[in-house]
Design a protein around this motif. Sequence first.
Motif, PDB file in Angstrom:
ATOM      1  N   GLU A  45     -12.370  21.309 -78.349  1.00  0.00           N
ATOM      2  CA  GLU A  45     -10.957  21.628 -78.549  1.00  0.00           C
ATOM      3  C   GLU A  45     -10.286  21.959 -77.215  1.00  0.00           C
ATOM      4  OE1 GLU A  45      -8.368  25.272 -80.484  1.00  0.00           O
ATOM      5  OE2 GLU A  45     -10.259  24.707 -81.455  1.00  0.00           O
ATOM      6  N   ARG A  46     -10.978  22.725 -76.393  1.00  0.00           N
ATOM      7  CA  ARG A  46     -10.418  23.099 -75.093  1.00  0.00           C
ATOM      8  C   ARG A  46     -10.268  21.876 -74.183  1.00  0.00           C
ATOM      9  NH1 ARG A  46     -10.051  28.224 -75.925  1.00  0.00           N
ATOM     10  NH2 ARG A  46     -11.779  29.673 -76.341  1.00  0.00           N
ATOM     11  N   ILE A  47     -11.259  20.995 -74.200  1.00  0.00           N
ATOM     12  CA  ILE A  47     -11.210  19.788 -73.368  1.00  0.00           C
ATOM     13  C   ILE A  47     -10.074  18.873 -73.806  1.00  0.00           C
ATOM     14  CG2 ILE A  47     -12.437  17.679 -72.727  1.00  0.00           C
ATOM     15  CD1 ILE A  47     -13.390  20.201 -71.296  1.00  0.00           C
ATOM     16  N   TYR A  48      -9.911  18.692 -75.100  1.00  0.00           N
ATOM     17  CA  TYR A  48      -8.823  17.857 -75.611  1.00  0.00           C
ATOM     18  C   TYR A  48      -7.460  18.429 -75.203  1.00  0.00           C
ATOM     19  CZ  TYR A  48     -12.295  15.513 -78.554  1.00  0.00           C
ATOM     20  OH  TYR A  48     -13.384  14.804 -79.003  1.00  0.00           O
ATOM     21  N   LYS A  49      -7.363  19.764 -75.224  1.00  0.00           N
ATOM     22  CA  LYS A  49      -6.115  20.403 -74.850  1.00  0.00           C
ATOM     23  C   LYS A  49      -5.816  20.162 -73.372  1.00  0.00           C
ATOM     24  CE  LYS A  49      -2.449  22.940 -75.270  1.00  0.00           C
ATOM     25  NZ  LYS A  49      -1.272  22.409 -75.990  1.00  0.00           N
ATOM     26  N   ILE A  50      -6.838  20.256 -72.525  1.00  0.00           N
ATOM     27  CA  ILE A  50      -6.653  19.997 -71.096  1.00  0.00           C
ATOM     28  C   ILE A  50      -6.204  18.552 -70.872  1.00  0.00           C
ATOM     29  CG2 ILE A  50      -7.887  19.717 -68.900  1.00  0.00           C
ATOM     30  CD1 ILE A  50      -9.546  22.155 -69.637  1.00  0.00           C
TER      31      ILE A  50
END
Length: 284
Positions: A45-50
């Motif tokens: 989720e964090r990677i997709y947000k970045i």
Amino acid sequence: MKEEEILPKLLSCFKETVEINQLIQKEINGKDIFDSYYESDLYKERIYKIQDLDTSIGILIGRLYKTSINLNYYYFDCPSQVYLNHIEEREKIYFDENIEADEKDFLLNEIQYFNNPEVNRSLDFGNFDCYSYGKYIDYEERFKITIRRKLEYLSQRLEKYNLTVDIQEETNIIDDNGNMIGYGTEAIVRTKIDKEIEPIETKSKNQLTANQIILLLQEIGFFIHPKIEDASKVKQAELISLITGLHQKNIKTNIQKLDKSVSENGANYQRDIDKINKILDDLV
């Protein structure tokens, strides 16, 4: 989005990207690198947000180029009109920091500044908020023209010191140690007398770049000539420099690329290979 909203939105995206990366580092701190965290939904989720933020930043950087004239916002790739609006301020800051410098020193320092895009591509939002943006832009025509206009202006001011600036586009930027620090436009300062004795032809639209020349030489067997094959890359670069008139360090860097894979050299390298193959195919 209104012009005045671009900078605040950019700042917000940069800050959020930093915050998410800090969260990731905090979450993996002290854990084994093979920890299941990297497979967790939270990490993904964090990677997709970045990735979403990176896309937004890229779009906003593109918009900033057009709107910075009305905003009068200075940054490395701003249009030349904005640069000229800020040149006196830049000059004053330089003289305040270098009390024994003169106009010539300042102009040469500005040229060196534009020779280091990878270092100087940053956005200063004030209050110690400064973020690098180099990875969000490509070497596009508008940026080539903008840097060219700035260098032409600096070259005109250097004429009184019997100096001129040769502008070489689509080249590898090499530092004093022979290391490649970027790809783009390079400015080389010469005396006007040298330029008259050794005129440098303006690059035509179809003229090959240094890397394309090396690839062509490789394809026609230049590097397997017994005397050339046994020579060091430095000596090979010296010979090709004599033939082409190009900078020896730049040539050596491109020769070294022959030992690497296409993927290591980047997307532009494959395009250069395709261009050379087409040139040779068209001979038949």
